[in-house]
Design a protein around this motif. Structure first.
Motif, PDB file in Angstrom:
ATOM      1  N   VAL A 280     -10.602 -35.864 -10.308  1.00  0.00           N
ATOM      2  CA  VAL A 280     -10.100 -35.197 -11.520  1.00  0.00           C
ATOM      3  C   VAL A 280     -10.645 -33.765 -11.608  1.00  0.00           C
ATOM      4  N   MET A 281     -11.873 -33.566 -11.141  1.00  0.00           N
ATOM      5  CA  MET A 281     -12.439 -32.214 -11.160  1.00  0.00           C
ATOM      6  C   MET A 281     -11.703 -31.314 -10.166  1.00  0.00           C
ATOM      7  N   VAL A 282     -11.343 -31.861  -9.002  1.00  0.00           N
ATOM      8  CA  VAL A 282     -10.565 -31.065  -8.041  1.00  0.00           C
ATOM      9  C   VAL A 282      -9.214 -30.689  -8.652  1.00  0.00           C
ATOM     10  N   ASP A 283      -8.569 -31.637  -9.337  1.00  0.00           N
ATOM     11  CA  ASP A 283      -7.304 -31.348 -10.014  1.00  0.00           C
ATOM     12  C   ASP A 283      -7.486 -30.219 -11.040  1.00  0.00           C
ATOM     13  N   TYR A 284      -8.592 -30.280 -11.776  1.00  0.00           N
ATOM     14  CA  TYR A 284      -8.880 -29.238 -12.774  1.00  0.00           C
ATOM     15  C   TYR A 284      -9.016 -27.865 -12.088  1.00  0.00           C
ATOM     16  N   PHE A 285      -9.750 -27.820 -10.988  1.00  0.00           N
ATOM     17  CA  PHE A 285      -9.938 -26.551 -10.283  1.00  0.00           C
ATOM     18  C   PHE A 285      -8.617 -26.026  -9.716  1.00  0.00           C
ATOM     19  N   VAL A 286      -7.736 -26.931  -9.297  1.00  0.00           N
ATOM     20  CA  VAL A 286      -6.419 -26.494  -8.823  1.00  0.00           C
ATOM     21  C   VAL A 286      -5.649 -25.867  -9.992  1.00  0.00           C
ATOM     22  N   ARG A 287      -5.618 -26.556 -11.127  1.00  0.00           N
ATOM     23  CA  ARG A 287      -4.834 -26.043 -12.260  1.00  0.00           C
ATOM     24  C   ARG A 287      -5.426 -24.776 -12.861  1.00  0.00           C
ATOM     25  N   MET A 288      -6.760 -24.605 -12.732  1.00  0.00           N
ATOM     26  CA  MET A 288      -7.407 -23.409 -13.271  1.00  0.00           C
ATOM     27  C   MET A 288      -7.356 -22.239 -12.289  1.00  0.00           C
ATOM     28  N   GLY A 289      -6.800 -22.463 -11.106  1.00  0.00           N
ATOM     29  CA  GLY A 289      -6.676 -21.381 -10.129  1.00  0.00           C
ATOM     30  C   GLY A 289      -7.922 -21.161  -9.292  1.00  0.00           C
ATOM     31  N   GLU A 290      -8.968 -21.981  -9.512  1.00  0.00           N
ATOM     32  CA  GLU A 290     -10.187 -21.820  -8.701  1.00  0.00           C
ATOM     33  C   GLU A 290      -9.900 -22.190  -7.250  1.00  0.00           C
ATOM     34  N   LEU A 291      -9.071 -23.191  -7.042  1.00  0.00           N
ATOM     35  CA  LEU A 291      -8.608 -23.548  -5.696  1.00  0.00           C
ATOM     36  C   LEU A 291      -7.158 -23.105  -5.594  1.00  0.00           C
ATOM     37  N   ASN A 292      -6.867 -22.277  -4.617  1.00  0.00           N
ATOM     38  CA  ASN A 292      -5.512 -21.729  -4.521  1.00  0.00           C
ATOM     39  C   ASN A 292      -5.121 -21.535  -3.066  1.00  0.00           C
ATOM     40  N   ALA A 293      -3.890 -21.046  -2.876  1.00  0.00           N
ATOM     41  CA  ALA A 293      -3.357 -20.922  -1.510  1.00  0.00           C
ATOM     42  C   ALA A 293      -4.208 -19.997  -0.648  1.00  0.00           C
ATOM     43  N   GLU A 294      -4.919 -19.077  -1.276  1.00  0.00           N
ATOM     44  CA  GLU A 294      -5.685 -18.098  -0.483  1.00  0.00           C
ATOM     45  C   GLU A 294      -7.044 -18.653  -0.038  1.00  0.00           C
ATOM     46  N   ASN A 295      -7.601 -19.602  -0.793  1.00  0.00           N
ATOM     47  CA  ASN A 295      -8.965 -20.036  -0.447  1.00  0.00           C
ATOM     48  C   ASN A 295      -9.077 -21.537  -0.115  1.00  0.00           C
ATOM     49  N   GLU A 296      -7.996 -22.275  -0.207  1.00  0.00           N
ATOM     50  CA  GLU A 296      -8.058 -23.721   0.053  1.00  0.00           C
ATOM     51  C   GLU A 296      -6.925 -24.103   1.000  1.00  0.00           C
TER      52      GLU A 296
END
Lengths: 315, 315
Positions: A280-296
């Motif tokens: 769920v925390m990974v999902d949160y980071f995806v939705r918050m833009g912390e994990l994105n196409a440029e860094n993940e």
């Protein structure tokens, strides 16, 4: 070794996939028994043979070794079926057949049919024996500092908890009992687990979808290993004012930390989160833009794996 | 008849699923040819037999009717393979074999292997012939009025556009060319399609994950029908100040509307959005809490279907 975000997903969503691991997937499906009721042409859960065979010759159940099905034959409606399941589980609890039943919860989870109708209910601690889909709520609580910096409330589970004691969790999480709505469950758990006032929760909480995954239980969960747990968690975010501080409201949480993104990611990488809370925390980071196409690099697979299409009817 | 949110997903994610529609899924897989290269044990795309057989006896390609594979035999690296594909496609364009090649774009899409390495590139208009995964960006732009009311920028596609002319779209959307990053693509498209200044985009845009689906082309797309289009769209949200107004920057957009949630939902229900833009809008409503466990009975299926796990290696 630091876990990648995909490793964190893999730990939680551990049931094999037909496309990427057809040999293991087919071997699994040709081993498991499926839970059924008459006149409903859908599998309701996957069961280990060692579990299913315990139901052999038990009244109200019919075991078919050729079809590898366990059928609940009792009853023609939810109430009658639920009573029969309850009776069997009480007996199994007394005989001490299954370790998971030692953690009897006196909470009922619903099993639903293809039209989302309730087929029957099951004592919560028994749900992994049947491999049925269970439902819960998880809420991420965060604060925006004056500088805009994101801080996340992270509780540590009580070390005395029987499951995943001492591990990190999402701010609030809990299972949805039969007959309860997701939002009611969330409001209740916010009060119980984090002492968050109902009016603040109702005013500020934001539904952000749900995650689904298919977990195979390990020794970390306690009880029998290898049991199957397909789960759906309705996910909520809440931005809290700086002066609203979650506090343990029952004995489930030891302490709440207010951490920056880097601290949370470090703890994720060390495997300190309970597996589905890490997901769920990974999902949160995806939705918050912390994990994105440029860094993940695994973003596409992560997004798909966070939202697994389950083989069973869901609520 | 008003389309449900799940209907909108169904229109876009139209390739059958093995769990819920095994007969149709197996029939599809036993009909299609798969695109392959030597020494890579992965399907790279699904092709209609009527398309695959056109490559029979074409230099650089090997068609196997028993295995139902079309193998690109030329080259040992991306550059050599890409050159061979390009040569074949130029010839097919000249002979007029495929209607989709009439919309030749002079843009290259990448086909990637299991380690995310570029295997070869393909002229954009030919990608549905091979059924390869393509990548794009979609951005939802919204404004919060003084009363907090959500308003969404919705463009209408130019009626002269060859595909989905006159239909509604997401504020900005475009395909990612080989060698381009998602964010670079987005910034470029924001300028081209909506005249949004780069500095405002870079400062405010938020990556929110990606959606994946498997579309079977209908007559609405133009060209041959039944071609397969597995797609991944990186999704971004941007909250715009009230004084930043998107304006058509090229001939792709007729007009931008600033609509409330109800107006957008009404247009969705009438099927006025281009199918994949409708899907992205449903994803936006899920993440914004407009669609939630209390008001959308299909929420679990919608979330899973928005993030399909594709059968092919992805970027």
């Amino acid at each position: 070794m630091t876990l990648s975000n995909l490793d964190i997903i893999n730990e939680c969503d551990s049931f094999p996939y037909p496309y990427t691991d057809p040999a293991l997937y087919n071997a699994s499906l040709s081993t498991y028994y499926t839970l059924r009721i008459p006149d409903c042409n859908h599998d309701l859960g996957y069961m280990l043979p060692s579990v299913a065979t315990v139901f052999d010759n038990v009244p109200n159940w019919s075991l078919d070794h050729d079809a590898r099905t366990l059928t609940l034959t009792a009853g023609t409606n939810a109430s009658e079926r639920s009573a029969a399941v309850h009776q069997t589980l009480l007996a199994l609890r007394q005989t001490g057949h299954f370790k998971v039943l030692d953690k009897w919860r006196d909470e009922l989870y619903g099993v639903y049919g293809p039209g989302r109708e309730l087929l029957f209910s099951v004592e919560r601690s028994a749900s992994p024996l049947f491999g049925i889909v269970t439902y819960g709520v998880h809420m991420n609580a965060y604060v925006r500092g004056k500088d805009g910096e994101l801080k996340i409330w992270v509780p540590r589970r009580a070390r005395t908890k029987q499951t995943y004691g001492g591990m990190l969790d999402n701010c609030v999480a809990g299972g949805i009992a039969v007959g309860e709505t997701a939002l009611e469950c969330l409001v209740r758990e916010c009060a119980e687990e984090a002492s968050l006032p109902e009016d603040i929760v109702r005013e500020r909480v934001k539904s952000v979808g749900c995650v689904t995954y298919f977990h195979i239980r390990t020794e970390k969960a306690g009880g029998e290993t290898g049991l199957m747990q397909p789960e759906c968690q309705y996910v909520y975010d809440i931005e809290l004012p700086e002066d609203v501080v979650p506090k343990p409201g029952d004995d489930e949480v030891e302490e709440f930390y207010l951490w920056g993104v880097e601290e949370v990611r470090e703890a994720l990488g060390k495997g300190e989160f309970k597996p589905n809370c890490g997901l769920v925390m990974v999902d949160y980071f995806v939705r918050m833009g912390e994990l994105n196409a440029e860094n993940e690099g695994d973003l596409i697979e992560i997004c798909a794996r966070l939202h697994r299409r389950l083989e069973f009817p869901t609520l």
